[in-house]
Motif scaffolding. Structure first.
Motif, short mmCIF file in Angstrom:
data_model
loop_
_atom_site.label_atom_id
_atom_site.label_comp_id
_atom_site.label_asym_id
_atom_site.label_seq_id
_atom_site.Cartn_x
_atom_site.Cartn_y
_atom_site.Cartn_z
N SER A 174 -55.64 -62.17 50.84
CA SER A 174 -54.82 -61.88 52.02
C SER A 174 -54.76 -60.38 52.29
O SER A 174 -54.72 -59.57 51.36
N SER A 175 -54.73 -60.04 53.59
CA SER A 175 -54.54 -58.64 53.98
C SER A 175 -53.11 -58.39 54.48
O SER A 175 -52.80 -57.30 54.93
N LYS A 176 -52.26 -59.42 54.38
CA LYS A 176 -50.87 -59.29 54.79
C LYS A 176 -49.99 -59.20 53.55
O LYS A 176 -50.08 -60.04 52.64
N ARG B 30 -56.44 -54.23 53.91
CA ARG B 30 -55.07 -54.06 53.41
C ARG B 30 -54.52 -52.69 53.76
O ARG B 30 -53.37 -52.55 54.19
N PHE C 227 -53.80 -52.62 57.54
CA PHE C 227 -52.58 -53.36 57.91
C PHE C 227 -51.34 -52.51 57.66
O PHE C 227 -50.45 -52.40 58.52
N PHE D 1 -50.20 -57.95 47.50
CA PHE D 1 -50.81 -58.96 48.37
C PHE D 1 -51.16 -60.21 47.57
O PHE D 1 -51.44 -60.13 46.37
N TYR E 61 -42.39 -55.26 51.70
CA TYR E 61 -42.12 -54.46 52.88
C TYR E 61 -41.14 -53.33 52.59
O TYR E 61 -41.08 -52.33 53.31
#
Length: 419
Positions: free
Chosen positions: A323-325, A371, A374, A319, A331
């Motif tokens: 940010s938590s995305k 995190r 998500f 990350f 991915y």
């Protein structure tokens, strides 16, 4: 002939009620008034039955009726009304005088809107009304009331005086069933062999419709804007297109074309939304390349199993600061773990979130939990049962030098532990 009239009357009423229901379900916004009071007065003319040498005057006063009307929409409505008729003999007839009372529930069809009168006038309208009811007659020649059922059918012309009132002229035919006495007051010998329609009465009247409600116009005169109708159609079409173009898994392939609508965001897919698998081994190419990249970075992993790689902390989701995305390159790790869980339905996994030491400890605790949440949500969207996923928030990872930017990149992560 009277049976045909009865049939038409019933069909008109049923049609108005059914159509009213359908139109009301389609009505999105109420822009018009629905209630009105209809008040008329005029002439009455009974035509049959009469005894020999008895005739009714052609100008019988008084006829009067009072109705309360509700329009479901601009085309169909219902009316409850009361009527009174008095009648007497012609000059060449034997003398008689009678009274006729009725109450009816009627369906109303706004012919002006059905026939689009608004294309050429906004002051003239036409309505049809029909229904059934109860009526009775009184006369000095017999005691009590002559009770009967009636069917009513009429046509009303309207002239709009303002948004609150309209002038009406109405012509109505009433057919009675089982009238026991003639209109002149004698018992009718034909009744015993005729249990159907055996009485007819006509009304001609003039009066007013008084419109109630807070809106500007009544349903009798309200015409939806053609522009609004076109906009509504366009909005419907746009909504349909938006639904068709929804991309739930955000892989660039609309759901209506996506055969795998739950692939993880960022994983390469073909035109049908399927994860690319060039060698057809059942493992998406992006996962294979991800594993290959991890093993190349650490040669000691070349002989380790997938489980060891996951539990050993080599499969990580990274990350950016605060940010938590996940970063776009991370991915593949989520897809890797997801594919493992799908291939091993008996397995579950802990999803462990971390943060670096920059910022307040309490904030970093929440960030590490966000995190993990998500990543869990991404895996759930692919079809993995939530009961197989456990979130763990570890807060700050203090195992690296907090002053090193490169070191902090390594601990802003989510890692996994198989169960």
């Amino acid at each position: 002939m009277k049976k045909i009239i009865l049939f038409l009357s019933l069909m008109l009423m049923v049609t108005s009620l059914v159509s009213a229901q359908e139109e009301t379900e389609k009505q999105v916004e109420i822009d018009f008034n629905r209630w009105s009071i209809d008040l008329n007065a005029g002439l009455s003319k009974p035509t049959a039955p009469f005894s020999p040498n008895y005739y009714s005057s052609n100008t019988n006063f008084i006829h009067g009726d009072l109705g309360i009307r509700y329009m479901f929409n601009t085309k169909f409505g219902l009316k409850l009304d009361l009527g009174l008729d008095t009648f007497k003999n012609k000059s060449e007839s034997f003398e008689f005088e009678g009274q006729y009372y009725r109450t009816n529930l009627q369906g109303v069809i706004n012919l002006g809107r059905l026939l689009t009168f608004e294309d050429w006038t906004n002051t003239i309208n036409l309505q049809a009304h029909t229904g059934i009811g109860f009526s009775y007659m009184t006369n000095d020649r017999f005691e009590g009331n002559d009770d009967m059922t009636n069917f009513i059918l009429g046509l009303t012309a309207q002239f709009r005086l303002s948004d609150r009132i309209a002038l009406n002229t109405d012509f109505t035919m009433i057919n009675n069933i089982n009238q026991q006495y003639t209109f002149d007051g004698f018992e009718d010998p034909s009744v015993s062999g005729n249990r159907g329609f055996n009485s007819t009465l006509y009304n001609a009247s003039i009066g007013f419709s008084i419109y109630l409600g807070k809106n500007e116009k009544h349903a009798d005169w309200f015409v939806p804007s053609k522009i609004s109708e076109e906009l509504e159609k366009l909005e419907t079409r746009v909504a349909e297109l938006e639904t068709m173009l929804n991309d739930t898994d955000r892989d660039g392939v609309p759901d209506y074309l996506d055969t795998e609508p739950n692939t993880i965001t960022g994983v390469a897919v073909d035109t049908k939304g399927r994860a690319v698998d060039m060698n057809n081994n059942g493992v998406p190419d992006e996962i294979e390349s991800y594993v290959e990249r991890v093993r190349n970075e650490d040669k000691s992993l070349s002989n380790q199993s997938v489980e060891d790689m996951i539990n050993g902390g080599y499969i990580n989701v990274y990350f950016n600061t605060g940010s938590s995305k996940p970063t776009s390159s991370s991915y593949g790790a989520i897809q890797f773990v997801t594919q493992y869980l799908k291939s091993n339905p008996g397995s579950s996994v802990e999803i462990i979130g971390y943060a670096d030491e920059i910022g307040q400890t309490e904030y970093n605790e929440k960030l590490s939990a966000a995190r993990a949440t998500f990543v869990k949500d991404v895996i759930i969207k692919t079809g993995v049962d939530a009961s197989r996923l456990v979130e763990v928030a570890k807060g700050e990872d203090t195992s690296v030098d907090p002053n090193s930017a490169d070191a902090r990149k390594l601990v802003r992560r989510v890692t996994f532990k198989l169960k």
